[in-house]
Design an enzyme around this catalytic site. Structure first.
Site, PDB file in Angstrom:
ATOM      1  N   ASN A 188      16.014  50.349  58.927  1.00  0.00           N
ATOM      2  CA  ASN A 188      14.898  51.228  58.575  1.00  0.00           C
ATOM      3  C   ASN A 188      15.019  52.640  59.134  1.00  0.00           C
ATOM      4  O   ASN A 188      14.029  53.231  59.564  1.00  0.00           O
ATOM      5  CB  ASN A 188      13.578  50.594  59.031  1.00  0.00           C
ATOM      6  CG  ASN A 188      13.373  49.236  58.375  1.00  0.00           C
ATOM      7  OD1 ASN A 188      14.066  48.905  57.409  1.00  0.00           O
ATOM      8  ND2 ASN A 188      12.466  48.449  58.897  1.00  0.00           N
ATOM      9  N   ASN A 230      14.663  50.437  53.815  1.00  0.00           N
ATOM     10  CA  ASN A 230      13.587  49.761  53.126  1.00  0.00           C
ATOM     11  C   ASN A 230      13.113  50.638  51.961  1.00  0.00           C
ATOM     12  O   ASN A 230      12.748  51.789  52.179  1.00  0.00           O
ATOM     13  CB  ASN A 230      12.477  49.583  54.174  1.00  0.00           C
ATOM     14  CG  ASN A 230      11.336  48.770  53.666  1.00  0.00           C
ATOM     15  OD1 ASN A 230      11.125  48.671  52.461  1.00  0.00           O
ATOM     16  ND2 ASN A 230      10.596  48.194  54.584  1.00  0.00           N
ATOM     17  N   PRO A 231      13.119  50.133  50.728  1.00  0.00           N
ATOM     18  CA  PRO A 231      12.743  50.974  49.585  1.00  0.00           C
ATOM     19  C   PRO A 231      11.353  51.601  49.720  1.00  0.00           C
ATOM     20  O   PRO A 231      11.125  52.721  49.236  1.00  0.00           O
ATOM     21  CB  PRO A 231      12.771  50.010  48.399  1.00  0.00           C
ATOM     22  CG  PRO A 231      13.681  48.931  48.812  1.00  0.00           C
ATOM     23  CD  PRO A 231      13.543  48.799  50.297  1.00  0.00           C
ATOM     24  N   SER A 232      10.417  50.927  50.412  1.00  0.00           N
ATOM     25  CA  SER A 232       9.087  51.527  50.506  1.00  0.00           C
ATOM     26  C   SER A 232       9.115  52.766  51.399  1.00  0.00           C
ATOM     27  O   SER A 232       8.314  53.689  51.212  1.00  0.00           O
ATOM     28  CB  SER A 232       8.046  50.511  50.998  1.00  0.00           C
ATOM     29  OG  SER A 232       8.569  49.712  51.993  1.00  0.00           O
ATOM     30  N   SER A 253      13.489  38.185  56.834  1.00  0.00           N
ATOM     31  CA  SER A 253      13.434  39.608  57.181  1.00  0.00           C
ATOM     32  C   SER A 253      14.832  40.203  57.019  1.00  0.00           C
ATOM     33  O   SER A 253      15.839  39.484  57.062  1.00  0.00           O
ATOM     34  CB  SER A 253      12.984  39.768  58.629  1.00  0.00           C
ATOM     35  OG  SER A 253      13.998  39.327  59.506  1.00  0.00           O
ATOM     36  N   GLY A 264      16.328  41.886  59.137  1.00  0.00           N
ATOM     37  CA  GLY A 264      17.020  41.617  60.389  1.00  0.00           C
ATOM     38  C   GLY A 264      17.723  40.273  60.360  1.00  0.00           C
ATOM     39  O   GLY A 264      18.906  40.163  60.672  1.00  0.00           O
ATOM     40  N   HIS A 290       1.337  36.045  69.334  1.00  0.00           N
ATOM     41  CA  HIS A 290       0.819  34.778  69.832  1.00  0.00           C
ATOM     42  C   HIS A 290       1.097  33.608  68.901  1.00  0.00           C
ATOM     43  O   HIS A 290       0.460  32.589  68.964  1.00  0.00           O
ATOM     44  CB  HIS A 290      -0.687  34.850  70.127  1.00  0.00           C
ATOM     45  CG  HIS A 290      -1.003  35.957  71.067  1.00  0.00           C
ATOM     46  ND1 HIS A 290      -0.412  36.059  72.301  1.00  0.00           N
ATOM     47  CD2 HIS A 290      -1.821  37.022  70.955  1.00  0.00           C
ATOM     48  CE1 HIS A 290      -0.855  37.137  72.907  1.00  0.00           C
ATOM     49  NE2 HIS A 290      -1.707  37.749  72.110  1.00  0.00           N
TER      50      HIS A 290
END
Ligand SMILES: *[C@@H]1O[C@H](CO)[C@@H](O)[C@H](O)[C@H]1NC(C)=O
Ligand SMILES: *[C@@H]1O[C@H](CO)[C@@H](O)[C@H](O)[C@H]1NC(C)=O
Ligand SMILES: *[C@@H]1O[C@H](CO)[C@@H](O)[C@H](O)[C@H]1NC(C)=O
Ligand SMILES: *[C@@H]1O[C@H](CO)[C@@H](O)[C@H](O)[C@H]1NC(C)=O
Ligand SMILES: *[C@@H]1O[C@H](CO)[C@@H](O)[C@H](O)[C@H]1NC(C)=O
Length: 359
Positions: A178, A197-199, A283, A285, A331
């Protein structure tokens, strides 16, 4: 041997349980034997922790205090690399997904008029026309196990003040995400593969055709690294990804723009789903760590930490480079992190969660 001896001696001490006897015991034995006992107990404890983390399962709720304590104890244990486990993983991944040949769209694996099926939308397709085909790389530049030592650098705030930059830069191949900031002290500068990331393109580089300057400036920070984009993950991804390719290829030919092959991504998704990893989409990653397990000799993972506090229970920023807020993952034991811990415990990759020691 030494251990059996010591357990026996310990038993004697416990049974007799007399201070005289204990004193006799200690006077007879040298200091180094005391160290040996501590070492043996530590070894036992490490083996137990290694077993526990290698079969860890995702939990809905987590006692963060206990988990942090055990994990930091485990991270202080000597790391045991297991080359046969690494080879086994590489073969499994090659057999299922073949990143070496299929991670990205190439002229070799994609013909003109080839119909691409989108990664997440099985009904949506895209026909590869000659003008796109012309811009694809000839063949995949990476072959199995050939990349040497790879560092995959996530964006977690645990990298802040980590001093890991030098260690990351010493890797043979560095993967980042990113368009994250780089700097020599904490995250290193070397970059060989950058996920986009395309967005990010849609929001930050709306006018790249008229004014490519800002985009070019941003990516030139990463030298000659390849830029990889999931152009066929969702329908909306394709147009910004193609635009980046068209804008950058003539201006920065030394910095290839490549597209994830959705065929590879679907195979990888099935591979992990079959192994119980349940989530809507892997993801980026986790995708590139999986590819690295196949293409690299050894994989070092930095900056992957899905919790809001670190191992010393201090608050951790979500990203090391901006102020964005933690995700609702907090959490809850995130599924991917559990897999990474398992792979680490099995000696298949090395997870770095603590500051790096500078020599
Ligand atoms: C290494 O991995 C192999 C294959 O998974 C396993 O059989 C072996 O016990 C492991 N070796 C060690 C020392 O953990
Ligand atoms: C990966 O794909 C290439 C090209 O089709 C093929 O030559 C190779 O054998 C494949 N590897 C595996 C392990 O299937
Ligand atoms: C490197 O990044 C860290 C965290 O992002 C920051 O605290 C540090 O000041 C930066 N160092 C340099 C030299 O930019
Ligand atoms: C990093 O170090 C700086 C200066 O020593 C300190 O102010 C800051 O709080 C530290 N940040 C983190 C996340 O530990
Ligand atoms: C990047 O590519 C350019 C053009 O091919 C080349 O001149 C330069 O040496 C490369 N830089 C690095 C750091 O490899």
């Amino acid at each position: 041997m030494a251990l059996v001896q010591w357990v026996f001696r310990l038993l004697v001490v416990l049974i007799v349980s007399q201070s005289v006897c204990v004193m006799f015991f200690y006077t007879l034995d040298t200091h180094s034997h005391g160290d040996a006992l501590t070492d043996s107990l530590q070894l036992l404890r490490c083996a137990r922790l290694r077993r526990r983390f290698s079969v860890l399962t995702p939990a809905k709720s987590l006692n963060m205090k206990k988990f942090s304590q055990e994990l930091s104890d485990f991270l202080n244990c000597p790391y045991k690399q297991n080359t046969s486990e690494q080879q086994f993983n590489r073969m499994r991944l090659q057999y299922c997904c073949n990143a070496t040949h299929s991670l990205i769209l190439t002229k070799r694996n994609t013909a003109v008029d080839h119909i691409i099926t989108y990664e997440t939308e099985g009904k949506r397709t895209y026909r590869v026309k000659a003008d796109l085909h012309k811009m694809l790389p000839e063949d995949s530049p990476w072959s199995a196990g050939a990349l040497g030592l790879c560092a995959v650098v996530g964006s977690s705030g645990i990298l802040k003040n980590s001093s890991c930059g030098r260690q990351i830069d010493s890797a043979d191949f560095v993967i980042r995400f990113n368009l994250a900031l780089v700097n020599d002290s904490d995250v290193g500068l070397k970059t060989d593969l950058m996920n986009i990331n395309p967005s990010q393109i849609l929001t930050q580089y709306k006018t790249m055709e008229q004014d490519p300057g800002p985009l070019v400036e941003r990516i030139s920070v990463y030298g000659n690294s390849s830029l990889i984009i999931p152009a066929f993950a969702y329908g909306f991804c394709t147009s910004p990804s193609l635009r980046v390719l068209r804008v950058l290829q003539p201006i920065r030919p030394q910095q290839p723009v490549v597209f994830f092959n959705p065929h590879y991504l679907r195979a990888l998704d099935r591979f992990w789903k079959w192994r119980g990893l349940k989530e809507p989409r892997l993801s980026s990653g986790f995708i590139l760590i999986s590819a690295a397990l196949e293409m690299c000799e050894h994989v070092h993972v930095y900056g992957f930490w899905p919790f809001g506090t670190d191992l010393q229970e201090n608050p951790v920023p979500y990203h090391y480079y901006d102020q964005s807020k933690p995700s609702p993952y907090m959490h809850r034991m995130p599924e991917e992190f559990v897999r990474l811990l398992q792979l680490h415990s099995q000696g298949a990759l090395t997870l770095h969660l603590q500051p790096c020691h500078t020599p």
